[in-house]
Design an enzyme around this catalytic site. Structure first.
Site, PDB file in Angstrom:
ATOM      1  N   HIS A  62       9.411   4.677   8.499  1.00 29.65           N
ATOM      2  CA  HIS A  62      10.007   5.236   7.276  1.00 29.65           C
ATOM      3  C   HIS A  62      11.528   5.250   7.342  1.00 29.65           C
ATOM      4  O   HIS A  62      12.170   6.066   6.684  1.00 29.65           O
ATOM      5  CB  HIS A  62       9.508   6.673   7.046  1.00 29.65           C
ATOM      6  N   GLU A 107       1.408  -1.545  -3.202  1.00 33.17           N
ATOM      7  CA  GLU A 107       2.726  -2.193  -3.288  1.00 33.17           C
ATOM      8  C   GLU A 107       2.653  -3.658  -3.707  1.00 33.17           C
ATOM      9  O   GLU A 107       3.466  -4.123  -4.507  1.00 33.17           O
ATOM     10  CB  GLU A 107       3.474  -2.058  -1.962  1.00 33.17           C
TER      11      GLU A 107
END
Ligand SMILES: Cc1ncc(C[n+]2csc(CCOP(=O)(O)OP(=O)(O)O)c2C)c(N)n1
Lengths: 327, 323
Positions: B128, B59
């Site tokens: 999440h 990321e």
């Protein structure tokens, strides 16, 4: 790029420009005209100059916290760079960046970076842009050996290698990471060996020898321009000053610094090389130093005379407020 | 007008912008395989194989490369698989993307869009399901965009791609499949323009993302109480259209701010403070915030469903603010 007499003279001059600029910046820090962090590049001039002497104006560089030398070698103007360190309105960044954020986008100098390893991703991204546009521009990411410990080093080089991007990763291994010696915090001696993890060429060169740096980078830049992907070059070098103001330098001896200054100085080494080829007379050497010294004096004058930014400037350039779309 | 899903709206915005401008490209994990977990970039690889990059799981690298490409004049549309993973790239978002224009004295422009599937979707627990809008709102230089309908999703994403500055684009997972009417012709939605999604007289409900839909449902239920609420959707949290919010609050004299994220130090806190500062004399009751309690998202569906604000919570809050 072949090392001609003409190019060598320019490189020699650029090394002096960096040396004198940095020494003057340090003096101005003492006078209080420059404030804040100041990471000086003296001792490492052969790296910036050996690299940038291979670059075109439209090639990209991204730097580190220690980037005045990178900017000057890539063509940044000394007056505006000095004014930036002074926090003046005529600085390259209008006084909003300072030493750790000097940048000149018109020369594709994307800037110094206050975050160690912060430039590796963006630098690789400029190479991605060149690939998408099918241009033959090359990008150089400068970083210190300390940056090789950060995850972004790994992430950026992985993608640079994966997509064969036109980028050259240049590690300036000066043996120190702020106040600690590399060997006390690193597990491999040479950052160049890390290139093997990404399947790209990695070479280690004497960073005090501008000819060696120039030649290694020349090959890497050509390779990148041909579309054959990235390389990693480690230049072994040394910094003469402390890390930044406030460094007690307890991690090294005066003798060690003296030894590098006397026996491995990059400017002296290059002078000897040029004299051997009769590319530099004593007279020319003097002229170069005098002209550079005058350039620095002029830069200081320019910085002194430049206005402080109006306080309203603190509130501008956050986003482009003039930009609108119509519903 | 056509009735399409929120996901389809995003999908067509990306395809249209890529057709319009060669500098737009897509980068992210699994963006070719299945077009990402929510299939938003499906088909891009067939039309623009040179402008989509399926990355390793990196990321910080993805956003970092995006920042560099944007500095070099491209317009990256970055997908972060789950918003939660943006924490791995916070340096790139906060120190790089957001500050480049300022630190360079206005020389640099970073036109990057970071798409962030967020909030509770399937029950996938605390790592999440986060939202974090208020983290981004707190950073000068970032624009934070929160569409609540397919129309807004399309118009705002097209605007985001054209913006010269970084955009954090919030995509609430639970509304990807929601449907709505979207104009067939080209349109853009400017940033900083809230929309009054329902007009009313008795209280202003400011809804963020999926709370807009829930507030509209609450509005119907509250009609039985004889209460007529106004629902304001800011659509972008930074910049924030304070004028539209204040105009509504001045009219109704009461305000409820609803978000799915934790209320503590959150988006609603900022909006409530702004209302208190600007409309204090028009208020007939203290502003009420509706949000998640200050806890990580639990896994068990029974627990997760208990903490995410529902229609009932809005109804309750409106009754309290009017009482
Ligand atoms: C992410 C991050 N961590 C720590 C620092 C503080 N810091 C600035 S420079 C530096 C040392 C960097 O060493 P190296 O990369 O080898 O470069 P050098 O200073 O030797 O040129 C540190 C720790 C920082 N700026 N950014």
């Amino acid at each position: 790029m072949a090392l001609t007499e003409e190019l060598a003279k320019k490189m020699y001059t650029d090394m002096w420009r960096i040396r004198m600029f940095e020494e003057e910046a340090n003096r101005q820090l003492g006078l209080g005209n420059v404030v804040g962090a100041l990471h000086l590049y003296c001792g490492e001039e052969a790296v910036a100059v050996g690299v940038c002497s291979n670059l075109r104006d439209d090639d990209y560089i991204v730097g580190t916290h220690r980037s005045h030398g990178h900017c000057l070698a890539k063509g940044a103007d000394m007056e505006h760079t000095m004014a930036e360190l002074f926090g003046k309105a005529d600085g390259t960044c209008s006084g909003k960046g300072g030493s750790m954020h000097v940048a000149d986008l018109s020369l594709n100098i994307l800037g110094a970076n206050g975050i160690v390893a912060g430039g590796l991703g963006p630098g690789t991204g400029t190479a991605l842009a060149s690939k998408i546009r099918k241009s033959d521009q090359v990008s150089v990411c400068f970083f210190g050996d300390g940056a090789a410990a950060r995850g972004t080093f790994h992430e950026a080089i992985t993608m640079g290698a994966l997509w064969n991007l036109p980028v050259v990763y240049v590690c300036e291994n000066n043996g120190f990471q702020q106040w600690v010696r590399r060997e006390t915090v690193a597990v491999v001696d040479s950052v160049a060996t890390m290139a093997g993890s990404y399947g790209i060429p990695g070479v280690s060169v004497d960073g005090q020898n501008v000819v060696e740096v120039h030649e290694a980078v020349s090959e890497a830049v050509d390779r990148a321009r041909r579309g054959e992907g990235p390389s990693l070059i480690e230049a072994r070098t040394y910094r003469y000053f402390g890390h930044s103001p406030g460094d007690l330098e307890e991690y090294r001896t005066r003798d060690e610094v003296e030894d590098w200054r006397t026996n491995r100085d990059p400017i002296n080494t290059f002078r000897a090389y040029m004299e051997e080829r009769q590319w530099l007379t004593e007279r020319e050497d003097e002229e170069i130093q005098e002209a550079t010294s005058a350039e620095v004096t002029k830069a200081v004058k320019f910085a002194e005379d430049s206005a402080v930014p109006g306080i309203e400037e603190a509130l501008t350039d956050v986003v482009d407020t003039a930009w609108r779309v119509e519903a | 007008m056509s009735t399409i899903t929120f996901r389809d709206a995003l999908h067509s915005a990306i395809h249209e912008e890529m057709a319009r401008d060669d500098s737009v490209f897509v980068i992210g994990e699994d963006v070719i395989a299945q077009g990402g977990p929510y299939t938003v970039t499906e088909g891009v690889v067939d039309k623009y194989p040179d402008r989509i990059f399926q990355t390793p799981i990196a990321e910080a690298g993805i956003v970092g490369l995006g920042v560099g490409a944007a500095l070099a004049g491209m317009r990256p549309v970055v997908e972060i698989m789950y918003l939660d993973f943006i924490t791995c790239a916070m340096d790139e978002v906060v120190n790089q993307a957001a500050k480049m224009r300022y630190m360079t004295g206005g020389q640099a422009s970073v036109p990057i869009v970071i798409r962030l599937p967020c909030g509770l979707g399937r029950y996938v627990a605390a790592q999440h399901s986060q939202i974090m809008e208020s983290w981004f709102m707190h950073v000068p230089g970032l624009q934070v965009v929160v569409p609540s309908t397919p129309k807004d999703a399309k118009g705002l994403l097209k605007t985001a791609v054209r913006s010269p500055d970084p955009v954090m684009f919030m995509e609430y997972k639970r509304i990807y499949t929601s449907e709505g009417e979207v104009p067939d012709e080209e349109f853009l939605i400017p940033f900083g323009e809230a929309e009054v999604k329902r007009e009313g007289e008795d209280a202003t409900v400011i809804g963020i993302g999926p709370m807009v839909g829930k507030s509209l449902e609450a509005g119907v239920l509250l009609e039985d109480d004889g209460f007529d609420i106004e629902v304001v959707d800011p659509r972008t949290l930074s910049p924030l259209d304070t004028d539209t919010i204040c105009e509504s609050v001045r009219k109704t004299g009461r305000a409820v701010v609803c978000e799915e994220d934790s209320s503590f130090a959150g988006t609603g806190a900022e909006i409530a403070a702004m209302i208190a500062e600007s409309c204090f004399k028009d208020l007939q009751a203290p502003v009420i915030r509706v949000g998640m309690p200050h806890v990580p998202m639990p896994f068990a569906p029974s627990l997760a469903d208990s903490v995410v604000p529902r229609v009932d919570d809005v109804v309750d809050a409106v009754r309290r603010v009017i009482a």
